[in-house]
Enzyme design. Structure first.
Site, PDB file in Angstrom:
ATOM      1  N   CYS A   1      55.356 102.811  72.391  1.00 32.24           N
ATOM      2  CA  CYS A   1      54.586 102.801  73.640  1.00 32.24           C
ATOM      3  C   CYS A   1      53.447 103.822  73.616  1.00 32.24           C
ATOM      4  CB  CYS A   1      55.523 103.076  74.813  1.00 32.24           C
ATOM      5  SG  CYS A   1      54.670 103.403  76.354  1.00 32.24           S
TER       6      CYS A   1
ATOM      7  N   ASN B   1      41.073 106.457  80.358  1.00 33.91           N
ATOM      8  CA  ASN B   1      41.386 105.153  79.768  1.00 33.91           C
ATOM      9  C   ASN B   1      40.656 104.975  78.424  1.00 33.91           C
ATOM     10  OD1 ASN B   1      41.614 102.284  79.267  1.00 33.91           O
ATOM     11  ND2 ASN B   1      42.038 102.023  81.445  1.00 33.91           N
ATOM     12  N   ASP B   2      41.413 104.591  77.381  1.00 30.80           N
ATOM     13  CA  ASP B   2      40.816 104.421  76.061  1.00 30.80           C
ATOM     14  C   ASP B   2      39.886 103.209  76.000  1.00 30.80           C
ATOM     15  OD1 ASP B   2      42.209 106.634  74.948  1.00 30.80           O
ATOM     16  OD2 ASP B   2      44.018 105.415  74.794  1.00 30.80           O
TER      17      ASP B   2
ATOM     18  N   SER C   1      49.912  95.162  80.699  1.00 30.36           N
ATOM     19  CA  SER C   1      50.139  95.022  79.269  1.00 30.36           C
ATOM     20  C   SER C   1      51.131  96.054  78.731  1.00 30.36           C
ATOM     21  CB  SER C   1      48.803  95.102  78.513  1.00 30.36           C
ATOM     22  OG  SER C   1      48.006  96.152  79.011  1.00 30.36           O
TER      23      SER C   1
ATOM     24  N   HIS D   1      52.942 102.983  85.227  1.00 25.74           N
ATOM     25  CA  HIS D   1      51.630 103.620  85.298  1.00 25.74           C
ATOM     26  C   HIS D   1      50.705 102.853  86.225  1.00 25.74           C
ATOM     27  CE1 HIS D   1      50.673 100.328  82.554  1.00 25.74           C
ATOM     28  NE2 HIS D   1      49.393 100.568  82.767  1.00 25.74           N
TER      29      HIS D   1
ATOM     30  N   HIS E   1      43.075 101.869  99.641  1.00 22.38           N
ATOM     31  CA  HIS E   1      41.733 101.758 100.204  1.00 22.38           C
ATOM     32  C   HIS E   1      41.500 102.949 101.115  1.00 22.38           C
ATOM     33  CE1 HIS E   1      40.867  97.183  99.541  1.00 22.38           C
ATOM     34  NE2 HIS E   1      40.676  97.915  98.461  1.00 22.38           N
TER      35      HIS E   1
ATOM     36  N   HIS F   1      47.186  98.010  99.954  1.00 28.88           N
ATOM     37  CA  HIS F   1      47.531  96.585  99.924  1.00 28.88           C
ATOM     38  C   HIS F   1      48.490  96.348  98.763  1.00 28.88           C
ATOM     39  CE1 HIS F   1      44.291  95.400 102.688  1.00 28.88           C
ATOM     40  NE2 HIS F   1      43.494  96.205 102.018  1.00 28.88           N
TER      41      HIS F   1
ATOM     42  N   PHE G   1      50.637  80.026  92.896  1.00 29.78           N
ATOM     43  CA  PHE G   1      49.381  80.001  92.158  1.00 29.78           C
ATOM     44  C   PHE G   1      48.230  79.851  93.150  1.00 29.78           C
ATOM     45  CE2 PHE G   1      52.356  78.922  88.839  1.00 29.78           C
ATOM     46  CZ  PHE G   1      51.831  79.544  87.721  1.00 29.78           C
ATOM     47  N   LEU G   2      47.299  80.764  93.069  1.00 37.04           N
ATOM     48  CA  LEU G   2      46.110  80.638  93.904  1.00 37.04           C
ATOM     49  C   LEU G   2      45.053  80.014  93.005  1.00 37.04           C
ATOM     50  CD1 LEU G   2      46.371  84.077  95.721  1.00 37.04           C
ATOM     51  CD2 LEU G   2      46.911  81.847  96.659  1.00 37.04           C
TER      52      LEU G   2
ATOM     53  N   PHE H   1      42.562  74.538  95.072  1.00 31.25           N
ATOM     54  CA  PHE H   1      42.082  74.573  96.446  1.00 31.25           C
ATOM     55  C   PHE H   1      41.715  75.990  96.860  1.00 31.25           C
ATOM     56  CE2 PHE H   1      42.234  74.841 101.050  1.00 31.25           C
ATOM     57  CZ  PHE H   1      41.342  73.832 101.367  1.00 31.25           C
ATOM     58  N   GLU H   2      42.509  76.937  96.423  1.00 32.08           N
ATOM     59  CA  GLU H   2      42.304  78.334  96.799  1.00 32.08           C
ATOM     60  C   GLU H   2      40.985  78.872  96.240  1.00 32.08           C
ATOM     61  OE1 GLU H   2      45.042  76.941  95.682  1.00 32.08           O
ATOM     62  OE2 GLU H   2      46.526  77.282  97.253  1.00 32.08           O
TER      63      GLU H   2
HETATM   64  O1  LIG Z   1      49.722  70.770  94.645  1.00 32.73           O
HETATM   65  P1  LIG Z   1      50.374  71.329  93.396  1.00 32.73           P
HETATM   66  O2  LIG Z   1      49.700  70.890  92.128  1.00 32.73           O
HETATM   67  O3  LIG Z   1      51.844  71.109  93.387  1.00 32.73           O
HETATM   68  O4  LIG Z   1      50.166  72.908  93.543  1.00 32.73           O
HETATM   69  C1  LIG Z   1      49.157  73.682  92.964  1.00 32.73           C
HETATM   70  O5  LIG Z   1      47.886  73.479  93.573  1.00 32.73           O
HETATM   71  C2  LIG Z   1      47.757  73.887  94.945  1.00 32.73           C
HETATM   72  C3  LIG Z   1      46.317  73.720  95.361  1.00 32.73           C
HETATM   73  O6  LIG Z   1      45.446  74.517  94.600  1.00 32.73           O
HETATM   74  C4  LIG Z   1      48.229  75.313  95.158  1.00 32.73           C
HETATM   75  O7  LIG Z   1      48.280  75.598  96.542  1.00 32.73           O
HETATM   76  C5  LIG Z   1      49.608  75.566  94.547  1.00 32.73           C
HETATM   77  O8  LIG Z   1      49.945  76.921  94.655  1.00 32.73           O
HETATM   78  C6  LIG Z   1      49.587  75.129  93.080  1.00 32.73           C
HETATM   79  O9  LIG Z   1      50.842  75.330  92.493  1.00 32.73           O
HETATM   80  O1  LIG Z   2      43.736  97.641  82.142  1.00 32.93           O
HETATM   81  P1  LIG Z   2      44.847  96.707  81.702  1.00 32.93           P
HETATM   82  O2  LIG Z   2      46.151  96.993  82.387  1.00 32.93           O
HETATM   83  O3  LIG Z   2      44.966  96.574  80.241  1.00 32.93           O
HETATM   84  O4  LIG Z   2      44.327  95.278  82.227  1.00 32.93           O
HETATM   85  C1  LIG Z   2      44.688  94.655  83.416  1.00 32.93           C
HETATM   86  O5  LIG Z   2      44.095  95.260  84.573  1.00 32.93           O
HETATM   87  C2  LIG Z   2      42.673  95.201  84.672  1.00 32.93           C
HETATM   88  C3  LIG Z   2      42.269  95.790  86.010  1.00 32.93           C
HETATM   89  O6  LIG Z   2      42.809  95.061  87.096  1.00 32.93           O
HETATM   90  C4  LIG Z   2      42.150  93.770  84.496  1.00 32.93           C
HETATM   91  O7  LIG Z   2      40.757  93.795  84.410  1.00 32.93           O
HETATM   92  C5  LIG Z   2      42.735  93.108  83.257  1.00 32.93           C
HETATM   93  O8  LIG Z   2      42.333  91.765  83.210  1.00 32.93           O
HETATM   94  C6  LIG Z   2      44.267  93.202  83.308  1.00 32.93           C
HETATM   95  O9  LIG Z   2      44.829  92.607  82.177  1.00 32.93           O
END
Ligand SMILES: O=P(O)(O)O[C@H]1O[C@H](CO)[C@@H](O)[C@H](O)[C@H]1O
Ligand SMILES: O=P(O)(O)O[C@H]1O[C@H](CO)[C@@H](O)[C@H](O)[C@H]1O
Lengths: 364, 364
Positions: B52, B77-78, B175, B180, B295, B314, B328-329, B332-333
Site C-alpha cells: 500500500c 498528491n503524487d 483506488s 484516506h 462545503h 454532502h 445508476f445515474l 435519463f439522468e
Molecule cells: O430503465 P433501466 O434500464 O432498467 O434503468 C437504467 O436506466 C434508467 C434511466 O437512465 C436509470 O434511472 C436506472 O438507474 C438505470 O439502471
Molecule cells: O484521486 P483518485 O482517488 O486516484 O481518483 C478518484 O478521485 C478523483 C477525484 O474525485 C477522480 O477524478 C478520479 O476519477 C477517481 O478515480
C-alpha cells in the site's frame, strides 16, 4: 518564461450549452490505476435468449408477451418512472407555511415511458447492425416523436418533451444486453434540455445567430475536434467534453427535431452513428459502453421554443484507458466540478484515426 | 378523485442550493434488478499492507517514503490534478477570432492537491474508528484549511478554495482501501460551490435570512427527514436528495468554515460522522461506499462571501437496495434530469431506525 501548453497545463473550459465549467488536467492521464476494473462482457451471447424479456415471442415481466417482431419494436415500459394516470398537484403547491413554500418547491409529473428494441437479435449492438436496420431505428424515433406529439395535441395527453436515450453496457446501468433504447415522455421539460433551450435563447438574443450553428461553423473550420462528418451531420468531441471520449453529433443546418428529418437525413444519421460506434468499439476492442440520447425541440413546440431548437445527440462513454479502466466522476467531480484527464483534442485525434468501417470482431 | 400521494406518485423537487430539479418516482423501487452487481470487498484486509502506498513507512509511487505516522498524515498528491508551477492564461483569453472568443471560454487553473490519511491502519474506515481518532481527522482538515489560507495570504499562493472530500469504496472510484480523503485546492471556486454561494446570496437578498439557517429550522420542525442530530449539527436526507441514501450534515448555527470550529464543534462533527457512517454500514451490512465532502467559505473570504457561507457536508452513496445493487445515474439522468426511486422521507426513515452505535461487524 514558459508558454501555456493546453496539452499539459491545467485549465477550465466553459460549456455554453449548460452554462457550466469543467476542469481539464491533461498531465493526469499518466497516473497508475489501481482501482476497480470493469468486467468485459462475454462474446458468446446467442442470437435468441429464452430468458430475455425483450426477445421476440418471449413473456414479459408483467404478463403478456412480445410479438414475433422482425425489425424495431416499441412498447410501454413495464416499470415506467412516470405515468399518465396519477393525480396532480396545484402549479404552485401551497404548504400554508411560508418557509416551506420557499424551500420545498415541488411539481407533480405525469408522462409515459417506452422501450425501443433496435433489433430482434439479442446479440447485436448499433455498431454491428446493418445500415438499413439503423435507418429503421431512426425511423422508429421519428414515428414515436410524431405519435406522442399527436396524442398531446389531439387527446390532451400530458406530454411536453420526449427524452430518447440508450444505456449501453452494464457499466452504464443497462440491465439487459438486448439492443434497446428508451423514451421517457414527461409533461415537464427535463432540466438539461431546459437549460440548453435557455442558453440557445440567450445566445440568439445576444448574437442574432444560433449557438450550435456558430459552433458547427467553428468546428468545421478548426477541424481538431472532428471525429467524422457527412452531408447532414458533424460528430465532434466537444470543446467542453466531460467524459473521456464524449462526443456530440449535431446537424449541420438547423433541424428542430427528428420529425423534420427527410430520407437523406435519416440515412445520414444512421450512417454517422454507425461510424462513431464502430470507432468506439475499435478503440479498446470491446463493446464500448455509453449513455447516449437525442436533444431536440419539445413536442408541438411553436415560436421561440421551436426556433431555438437544434437537433443534436450526446454520447457519454465512461471508459478512459482500456476495456476495463473507466473514469469515475466522483468526489471532486460531484462536490466541486467535473474533471477530465485528457483534452478534447487528444480524444478526437484518437477517435478520428480509428477505423470506422470494419468492426474489430470482423477482423479476428 | 384520488389524492396526491408523495410516496407513490411521480413528482419533481427543487434543489435551492444548486438551482436544479430532480424527478422522484417512488413506485419504481419495485422493479426487478437484472443488471450489474457490485463486488463486496473482502473483510480479511490486514492492518498493514506492504504494497500500500499510504501505509506508514512504505515507499511511494514517485519515490521517497511515508513517515512512520501514528495518527493522521497529510502529503502532497503524487498525481495532482492542479499544480502551482505552471504558466497562466490572460483572464480573458483572446483568440483573435470573435466566434472563438464567444464559444471557447477558457481559464488557466493553478493549485495543489493533497492526500489525507485518516489512520495508520490499512483496514479501518470512518465508522470503525474511535471518537478521538475522528476528532483528529476534523483537526487535520482544520489545520490544512488554515495553512492553505496562510500560504495564500502570506506567500501569494494561487489558492482560493479547498475542496476536501473522500471517495470510499471501489464503486466510487477509490483506488486504495487505506482510509484516506483528498483536498484539491484551486485558484478558482469550483462550480458546485460557486453555485451554492450564488444561491445563498440570492436567498439572503430576497429574504434577509440564511438559506441553510431557514432550512435547518424547517427540518427540525418537520422531523421526517432527520437521520441524527447533536448540539452542533443536524444530519438529514435533504428534501431534494438525488442519490438513494444521500445525506447532508449541516451546522445548526452559522459557521463559515472548519477554521471557526471550537473544541465542542470538532467533537460534535466527529460524533455525527461516526453515527451516520455506522448506520450506513449497518443498512446493507457492508462497507457502504460513498463520496463525501465539505462545503464551506473560500479561503480568506471576507464580506459577502464570508457572510453567506454556511458549513455543511454532502454524502453521496450509490447503493440502492443491497450491498451489490446500486443506483445508476445514467441515460435519463445525464441527458434529462436526475431521477430517484424512493422519497427522501422513506430513505430517512430507514436510516433513522438503524443502530448508529454498534457496527454490524461487532455484532457477529
Ligand atoms: O430503465 P433501466 O434500464 O432498467 O434503468 C437504467 O436506466 C434508467 C434511466 O437512465 C436509470 O434511472 C436506472 O438507474 C438505470 O439502471
Ligand atoms: O484521486 P483518485 O482517488 O486516484 O481518483 C478518484 O478521485 C478523483 C477525484 O474525485 C477522480 O477524478 C478520479 O476519477 C477517481 O478515480
Amino acid at each position: 518564461h514558459q508558454e501555456f501548453d493546453f496539452t499539459d497545463h491545467s485549465h477550465r473550459r466553459y460549456n455554453p450549452l449548460t452554462d457550466s465549467w469543467i476542469l481539464v488536467s491533461p498531465h493526469r492521464a499518466k497516473r497508475p490505476w489501481l482501482g476497480q476494473k470493469e468486467t468485459v462482457a462475454k462474446s458468446t451471447v446467442p442470437e435468441y435468449d429464452e430468458k430475455c424479456f425483450l426477445c421476440p415471442g418471449n413473456a414479459r415481466v408483467t404478463g403478456g408477451s412480445n410479438p414475433d417482431y422482425k425489425s424495431t419494436y416499441i412498447f410501454q415500459n413495464d416499470f415506467a418512472a412516470v405515468k399518465t394516470d396519477q393525480p396532480t398537484l396545484p402549479a404552485h403547491m401551497d404548504f400554508k407555511d411560508p418557509l416551506k413554500n420557499k424551500l420545498f418547491k415541488v411539481e407533480s409529473v405525469r408522462g409515459n415511458c417506452f422501450v425501443i428494441c433496435f433489433s430482434p437479435k439479442h446479440n447485436v449492438t448499433i455498431p454491428q447492425m446493418k445500415h438499413d436496420e439503423l435507418v429503421n431505428v431512426v425511423g422508429a424515433w421519428q414515428q414515436l416523436y410524431n405519435n406522442l406529439s399527436k396524442e398531446a395535441r389531439e387527446d390532451g395527453k400530458p406530454f411536453k418533451y420526449v427524452q430518447i436515450f440508450e444505456n449501453k453496457g452494464t457499466a452504464m446501468g443497462c440491465s439487459n444486453l438486448h439492443p434497446h433504447g428508451q423514451a421517457w415522455c414527461l409533461e415537464s421539460i427535463p432540466s438539461e434540455v431546459s437549460q440548453e433551450l435557455k442558453s440557445f435563447k440567450k445566445y440568439e438574443t445576444e448574437n442574432h445567430c444560433d449557438l450550435l450553428g456558430d459552433y458547427v461553423k467553428l468546428e468545421l473550420q478548426e477541424k481538431t475536434r472532428i471525429v467524422v462528418e457527412n452531408d447532414s451531420f458533424l460528430c465532434v468531441v466537444p470543446y467542453w467534453a466531460v467524459w473521456p471520449f464524449e462526443t456530440m453529433i449535431v446537424s449541420k443546418k438547423k433541424i428542430a427535431s427528428v420529425a423534420q428529418f427527410n430520407e437523406k437525413e435519416k440515412d445520414d444519421l444512421a450512417s454517422i452513428m454507425k461510424t462513431l460506434t464502430v470507432k468506439y468499439d475499435n478503440l479498446f476492442e470491446c463493446s464500448f459502453p455509453y449513455s447516449m440520447g437525442l436533444h431536440q425541440a419539445p413536442l408541438n413546440a411553436v415560436g421561440e421554443e421551436l426556433e431555438n431548437s437544434w437537433f443534436h445527440m450526446h454520447f457519454y462513454p465512461p471508459l478512459l484507458r482500456s476495456a476495463t479502466v473507466r473514469k469515475f466522476l466522483v468526489g471532486f467531480e460531484l462536490l466541486g466540478e467535473p474533471q477530465r484527464d485528457l483534452t478534447a483534442e487528444q480524444a478526437a485525434d484518437r477517435l478520428r484515426a480509428l477505423d470506422g468501417e470494419v468492426h474489430y470482431t470482423e477482423k479476428l
